[in-house]
Each structure stands twice: as structure tokens, then as C-alpha cells.
Design a protein around this motif. Sequence first.
Motif, PDB file in Angstrom:
ATOM      1  N   ALA A 123       0.805  -1.233   0.000  1.00  0.00           N
ATOM      2  CA  ALA A 123       0.000   0.000   0.000  1.00  0.00           C
ATOM      3  C   ALA A 123       0.834   1.276   0.000  1.00  0.00           C
ATOM      4  CB  ALA A 123      -0.927  -0.004   1.211  1.00  0.00           C
ATOM      5  N   GLY A 124       2.147   1.163  -0.019  1.00  0.00           N
ATOM      6  CA  GLY A 124       2.972   2.357  -0.056  1.00  0.00           C
ATOM      7  C   GLY A 124       2.898   3.155   1.241  1.00  0.00           C
ATOM      8  N   ILE A 125       2.947   4.485   1.118  1.00  0.00           N
ATOM      9  CA  ILE A 125       3.013   5.366   2.272  1.00  0.00           C
ATOM     10  C   ILE A 125       1.767   5.288   3.142  1.00  0.00           C
ATOM     11  CG2 ILE A 125       2.012   7.356   1.087  1.00  0.00           C
ATOM     12  CD1 ILE A 125       4.915   7.351   3.660  1.00  0.00           C
ATOM     13  N   VAL A 126       0.646   4.833   2.552  1.00  0.00           N
ATOM     14  CA  VAL A 126      -0.595   4.709   3.329  1.00  0.00           C
ATOM     15  C   VAL A 126      -0.403   3.733   4.494  1.00  0.00           C
ATOM     16  CG1 VAL A 126      -3.007   3.937   3.236  1.00  0.00           C
ATOM     17  CG2 VAL A 126      -2.048   5.281   1.360  1.00  0.00           C
ATOM     18  N   SER A 127       0.412   2.715   4.286  1.00  0.00           N
ATOM     19  CA  SER A 127       0.610   1.674   5.299  1.00  0.00           C
ATOM     20  C   SER A 127       1.204   2.220   6.600  1.00  0.00           C
ATOM     21  CB  SER A 127       1.485   0.563   4.726  1.00  0.00           C
ATOM     22  OG  SER A 127       1.735  -0.426   5.680  1.00  0.00           O
ATOM     23  N   PRO A 128       2.365   2.903   6.575  1.00  0.00           N
ATOM     24  CA  PRO A 128       2.890   3.443   7.835  1.00  0.00           C
ATOM     25  C   PRO A 128       2.011   4.539   8.434  1.00  0.00           C
ATOM     26  CG  PRO A 128       4.254   4.131   5.986  1.00  0.00           C
ATOM     27  CD  PRO A 128       3.323   3.084   5.464  1.00  0.00           C
ATOM     28  N   ILE A 129       1.275   5.271   7.597  1.00  0.00           N
ATOM     29  CA  ILE A 129       0.361   6.290   8.125  1.00  0.00           C
ATOM     30  C   ILE A 129      -0.735   5.635   8.958  1.00  0.00           C
ATOM     31  CG2 ILE A 129      -1.429   7.960   7.497  1.00  0.00           C
ATOM     32  CD1 ILE A 129       0.333   8.801   5.144  1.00  0.00           C
ATOM     33  N   MET A 130      -1.329   4.555   8.446  1.00  0.00           N
ATOM     34  CA  MET A 130      -2.366   3.852   9.199  1.00  0.00           C
ATOM     35  C   MET A 130      -1.785   3.227  10.464  1.00  0.00           C
ATOM     36  SD  MET A 130      -4.912   2.112   6.391  1.00  0.00           S
ATOM     37  CE  MET A 130      -3.688   1.024   5.691  1.00  0.00           C
ATOM     38  N   LEU A 131      -0.554   2.751  10.374  1.00  0.00           N
ATOM     39  CA  LEU A 131       0.115   2.185  11.547  1.00  0.00           C
ATOM     40  C   LEU A 131       0.243   3.242  12.649  1.00  0.00           C
ATOM     41  CD1 LEU A 131       1.717  -0.278  12.726  1.00  0.00           C
ATOM     42  CD2 LEU A 131       3.775   0.797  11.769  1.00  0.00           C
ATOM     43  N   VAL A 132       0.634   4.452  12.257  1.00  0.00           N
ATOM     44  CA  VAL A 132       0.794   5.536  13.229  1.00  0.00           C
ATOM     45  C   VAL A 132      -0.543   5.904  13.862  1.00  0.00           C
ATOM     46  CG1 VAL A 132       1.324   7.999  13.447  1.00  0.00           C
ATOM     47  CG2 VAL A 132       2.899   6.485  12.228  1.00  0.00           C
ATOM     48  N   VAL A 133      -1.613   5.966  13.068  1.00  0.00           N
ATOM     49  CA  VAL A 133      -2.936   6.317  13.590  1.00  0.00           C
ATOM     50  C   VAL A 133      -3.386   5.301  14.643  1.00  0.00           C
ATOM     51  CG1 VAL A 133      -5.391   6.512  13.020  1.00  0.00           C
ATOM     52  CG2 VAL A 133      -3.676   7.602  11.563  1.00  0.00           C
ATOM     53  N   LEU A 134      -3.229   4.021  14.347  1.00  0.00           N
ATOM     54  CA  LEU A 134      -3.639   2.985  15.296  1.00  0.00           C
ATOM     55  C   LEU A 134      -2.762   3.011  16.548  1.00  0.00           C
ATOM     56  CD1 LEU A 134      -4.395   0.044  12.837  1.00  0.00           C
ATOM     57  CD2 LEU A 134      -6.036   1.463  14.094  1.00  0.00           C
ATOM     58  N   ARG A 135      -1.486   3.304  16.374  1.00  0.00           N
ATOM     59  CA  ARG A 135      -0.601   3.400  17.540  1.00  0.00           C
ATOM     60  C   ARG A 135      -1.013   4.583  18.422  1.00  0.00           C
ATOM     61  NH1 ARG A 135       2.065   0.549  21.208  1.00  0.00           N
ATOM     62  NH2 ARG A 135       3.892   1.624  21.989  1.00  0.00           N
ATOM     63  N   MET A 136      -1.455   5.665  17.812  1.00  0.00           N
ATOM     64  CA  MET A 136      -1.915   6.821  18.583  1.00  0.00           C
ATOM     65  C   MET A 136      -3.168   6.469  19.393  1.00  0.00           C
ATOM     66  SD  MET A 136      -1.231   9.776  15.716  1.00  0.00           S
ATOM     67  CE  MET A 136      -1.733  11.188  16.694  1.00  0.00           C
ATOM     68  N   LEU A 137      -4.049   5.658  18.821  1.00  0.00           N
ATOM     69  CA  LEU A 137      -5.233   5.211  19.564  1.00  0.00           C
ATOM     70  C   LEU A 137      -4.823   4.322  20.742  1.00  0.00           C
ATOM     71  CD1 LEU A 137      -7.734   4.406  16.655  1.00  0.00           C
ATOM     72  CD2 LEU A 137      -7.711   6.405  18.166  1.00  0.00           C
ATOM     73  N   GLN A 138      -3.820   3.484  20.534  1.00  0.00           N
ATOM     74  CA  GLN A 138      -3.297   2.695  21.650  1.00  0.00           C
ATOM     75  C   GLN A 138      -2.787   3.608  22.763  1.00  0.00           C
ATOM     76  OE1 GLN A 138      -0.271  -0.001  20.059  1.00  0.00           O
ATOM     77  NE2 GLN A 138      -1.696  -1.697  20.265  1.00  0.00           N
ATOM     78  N   GLY A 139      -2.156   4.702  22.380  1.00  0.00           N
ATOM     79  CA  GLY A 139      -1.643   5.641  23.363  1.00  0.00           C
ATOM     80  C   GLY A 139      -2.745   6.272  24.193  1.00  0.00           C
TER      81      GLY A 139
END
Length: 445
Positions: A123-139
Motif C-alpha cells: 500500500a505504499g506510504i498509506v501503510s505506515p500512516i495507518m500504523l501511526v494512527v492505530l498506535r496513537m489510539l493505543q496511546g
Amino acid sequence: MSTATAQARQQAATAAPVSERSPRKAALASWIGSAVEYYDFFIYGTAAALVFGKIFFPAFDPATAAIAAFATFGVAYITRPFGAVMLGHIGDKYGRKKVLTFTLLLMGVSTFLVGLLPTYNQAGIVSPIMLVVLRMLQGISAAGEQAGANSMTLEHAPPHRRAFFTSFTLSGTQAGLILATLVFLPISALPEEQLLAWGWRIPFFLSAIVVVVGFWVRRTLPETPAFQQNSAQQEDDRMPLTVLLQQHKANLLRVIFAALVSVVSTIFSVFTLSYAVNTVHLPRATMLTVLVLANVVALGAIPLFAALSDRIGRRPVFIFGALGSAALAWPYMWAISTSNIALIFVFGLLLSGVVYSAANGVWPALYGEMFSTRVRLSGMAIGTQIGFALGGFAPTISAAILRPNDALGWVPVAIFVSCTSVVSAFAVFTARETFRVPMQELGTK
């Protein structure tokens, strides 16, 4: 005051006394809930150390990819202070139980979704962006979890055993780390191609099961008697955050600086794992075993140190843990740099399993007792999460200051750990000793 509000407070004031089983039930619910919550949180850290740099940032060189993967681990600590303000207000205004239910569900959903993410090649750059969003929700979830569980357990605990009972929250955290590491042990043994293709997703999918268990345990836990009494007597309609900043600023600052001791935990569980495997080229299974054994030792050490603080005070036990960790970080990192497996186990178990457990087992009571019931959850959540933010980015900072081609390249990291631990110890040295202060008098001086 409205008639409805007056009636609600009268009902709370005349509510039946909490069962004698409530302290044990609260401790058990906090233990299981924290184990579930931090299983989810720590599998991300393990995956960031072993896998994420290769599947979400494959266009980078290995060193840069490691820094980027650690940065996604640390980004959760950016949202934790914001989550602390929001969830602290809810917990102090409407009850501890509501916060604990929300945090458990949010962590479970966001962790499960990480397992569904496409890789960078898909998915290109979309992949790490979604990873960051979910990690922020974990936070956001983690911001309210420990403060909520600690407040719940502290306010249910017997007067002279508050540290012992609140320590079960941290024992649960250690259990979550053990569970996360044990799940990754067989996964890490897969061939590299299978690990990167699908194996890393399994621990994230398993989070759905552990969340259901945690939710079932917490759903029948009663609200704390201290919160009910405070709600019944509360005539001040100001927001808890306003009261906290006006009346508890000094203790809030103490908690922020004391929480820097968390650097020891993230360096041990995340950075040194990556350093040992990716730089020194030690076997993954060896370092994961060190993590498991250290946390098994901590399961026993945490309540023992907490019980000790119920006898001699919070401050001396915490300060011993912080300064001892500052000293032991040096031989542990030296042992890794020289590939001395025996000493890695010895110093690893002493550092994380024994000495750090002194600070780790005491801080739930120490921090919670700095605040009144009116602002306890807010004070603990905001103070710890600001302090934990540096702990969250400690692996990123350490990866940046590490000199991988130098035999003593680990020394800047050891200095960093020692400095933060000393600051933490000094912050607690300036605090009031509270182990014999009655619940209703906490946070009044």
C-alpha cells in the motif's frame, strides 16, 4: 444545586458499604485488565524491534528503518497526555469504572486492526500512516488504563496495605509483557520470509481473545467508596483539571519527573532487544528469553517491594529502584556488546527483574497518594503520561545516539538511562512521605 443532583449525592452517601471482598476483587480486576491492556501495547513494541522496520519502511537503510519503527512505537506517547486529560476528567467526574471499560475496548480494537494492515510493498506510504494512527489510539487507551486501574485499586485497598494492593496493576503490566513475549517466541522462530509475510500478524489477532476475558472480569467491579463519598460531598463544580492545576501543581511536576524512570523499561524491553539482535547479532530467541525471565522475576519482586514500602515508606524503596537501575544499565549493555550470554542473563534479571521492580512496584501508590480523590485520576494520568513520553521515545533517542561500529558505542545510551533515573530519584526525594496518611487526608498538604 439541583434537586436531582442533591438526590444523587444523598444516595451515594447512604450507599451500602463495599464488600470486604472488594479490595481483592479490585486488585484481581486491575491485574487482569492491565495484563490484557499491556499485552496489546507490548506486542507492538516487540514487533517494532523485530519486524516493522522491514515491512513498513523497506526503502530505508536498516539503521534509518529501525529509527522509523521505534518512532512509531514512541508516537503513542504523544497522544497519551491528551488521552490523560480527557480520560482523567471522565474518571474524576463520572467514575473510575467508565474509564476502565473504554480503555480496554479501545486498545483491543486498535491492536486487532494493526494485524490487518497492508505492508509498505502492498500500500505504499498509506501503510505506515495507518500504523501511526492505530498506535496513537493505543496511546490514548494506555493513558487512562494505568491511572484508572491504580486509582480504582488504591481507593478499594485497606489503609495499611495500599501499596501492596495497587502493585497488582503493575504486576498485570509485567504479565502482559510476558504474554506478549511468549507469543512472539515461536513466531520469531519462523523462517524470515514467513515471519515477515504473515507470522507477525498472529499476536495482534490474538488480542481479540484476551480483551474479551478482561472485559468479562471488569464488568461487575463496583465503583470505589472514596469516589462515591467524594461525589456525595462535592460542592465544587469546577473541572477536575482546573482544581489540579490550581492546587496540586507541585505534585504534578514531581510525578512528571519521577515518571522518567520509565526510560529503564522501554530501553530494556525494546531498544536493547533491537540492539542485541540487529547490531550485535545475538539470537532473537535468547533475548526474548531474557525478557520473559526478567518479567517472571518481576512478578514476584513487585508485590514484595510494595509490601516493604507499606512498612518503611514509599520514598526509600522508589529511590533505591531508580538509582539501582541507573547503575545496572551499564553492565547490562556492556554484556550485550561483548555477547556474553551468561552475564546478559545475570544483569538483565537484576536490572529489570529485581532492582527496577522496586520503583515500578511502588509508584502506583506513591503517585496516587500525592493527590486527593477529587483529582487523583487526572493527576496520575497527566503526570505519568507526560513523563512516560520521554520513556516512549527513549528507544528512538537511543537508536540515534548509538554508535553501532564502535565497541563503546552503547555508552551514550547508558549515560542517557542513568541521567533520567537520577532525575526521577531526586523528584521523589522532594516528595512528602504518605504511607501512613489516611485516605481522606491525601493531597491536602
